[in-house]
Write an enzyme that holds these catalytic residues in place. Sequence first.
Site, PDB file in Angstrom:
ATOM      1  N   CYS A   1     -56.685  12.445  -6.528  1.00  0.00           N
ATOM      2  CA  CYS A   1     -57.697  12.224  -6.965  1.00  0.00           C
ATOM      3  C   CYS A   1     -58.557  12.367  -6.076  1.00  0.00           C
ATOM      4  O   CYS A   1     -59.427  13.295  -5.583  1.00  0.00           O
ATOM      5  CB  CYS A   1     -58.292  11.028  -8.184  1.00  0.00           C
ATOM      6  SG  CYS A   1     -58.410  11.391  -9.310  1.00  0.00           S
TER       7      CYS A   1
ATOM      8  N   ASP B   1     -78.849  27.239 -19.038  1.00  0.00           N
ATOM      9  CA  ASP B   1     -79.308  27.252 -20.256  1.00  0.00           C
ATOM     10  C   ASP B   1     -78.607  25.850 -21.100  1.00  0.00           C
ATOM     11  O   ASP B   1     -78.842  25.703 -21.626  1.00  0.00           O
ATOM     12  CB  ASP B   1     -79.126  28.876 -20.823  1.00  0.00           C
ATOM     13  CG  ASP B   1     -77.086  28.746 -21.176  1.00  0.00           C
ATOM     14  OD1 ASP B   1     -76.689  28.419 -20.427  1.00  0.00           O
ATOM     15  OD2 ASP B   1     -76.872  30.139 -21.261  1.00  0.00           O
TER      16      ASP B   1
HETATM   17  C1  BEZ Z   1     -53.475  10.044  -8.989  1.00  0.00           C
HETATM   18  O1  BEZ Z   1     -54.431  10.830  -8.985  1.00  0.00           O
HETATM   19  O2  BEZ Z   1     -52.883  10.757  -7.772  1.00  0.00           O
HETATM   20  C2  BEZ Z   1     -53.494   9.638 -10.314  1.00  0.00           C
HETATM   21  C3  BEZ Z   1     -53.653   9.471 -11.319  1.00  0.00           C
HETATM   22  C4  BEZ Z   1     -53.463   8.910 -12.304  1.00  0.00           C
HETATM   23  C5  BEZ Z   1     -51.851   9.602 -12.694  1.00  0.00           C
HETATM   24  C6  BEZ Z   1     -51.325   9.532 -12.027  1.00  0.00           C
HETATM   25  C7  BEZ Z   1     -51.802  10.327 -10.745  1.00  0.00           C
END
Ligand code: BEZ
Length: 228
Positions: free
Chosen positions: A46, A139
């Site tokens: 992430c 929209d």
């Molecule tokens: C990650 O962002 O690395 C991750 C988050 C949840 C499960 C597996 C990877």
Amino acid sequence: MPGMLLGDIVPNFEADSTFGRLKLHDFLGDSWGVLFSHPRDFTPVCTTELGRAAQLSPEFSRRNVKLIALSVDSLQDHHGWSKDILAYNNAESGSEFPFPIIADAGRHLVETLGMLDPEEKDQTGMPLSARCVFVIGPDKKLKLSILYPATTGRNFDEILRVVDSLQLTAHNRVATPVDWRPGDSVMVPPSIPEQEAVTLFPAGVYTRDLPSGKKYLRYTPQPKPHQE
Ligand code: BEZ
């Protein structure tokens, strides 16, 4: 699990975000939107994804697209994590994170919008959000959705590429072929009869000959993009 179909109006939800209280339709105004979910704050994949989205944020703005991230953690975590992401990007000190991150600690939004991944659970057994992307038109309708599991990071250059295609095809009766990039030729959709294609595309229509003899592989130069 409820979800959304292409063409559905994306709910005008209200939520807390790192930019304050946000009401989706008001926040978007006349812009396009990319709303994307994350499994968790302070996680490796992430962090790389949000870092890349932050780097590409001026490119999205140039296309009149507002980015909004969402994950199932608190606002306090989002603020702390944003600083990590900026550091990961080697951003200049004092830089602000360029787009809001919605706090959905109660998982209400991810459930309503069908963004949960039932396979991926936190330490308490609660499902986490998947890597979901919604591209929303001016929209407020859903134009595109992408759903990846937690273990596979997305490609934000691809999200930019699909925005270019969506914006082009929203204003022109064309379709974009495989791996299309802005400036490449585009395709004449099958619904347009040959005679109409000639008048619709004065720059020319080029047909590839095929063994079937059917004339469906029709190309035309890319029309000028509309200023969003
Ligand atoms: C990650 O962002 O690395 C991750 C988050 C949840 C499960 C597996 C990877």
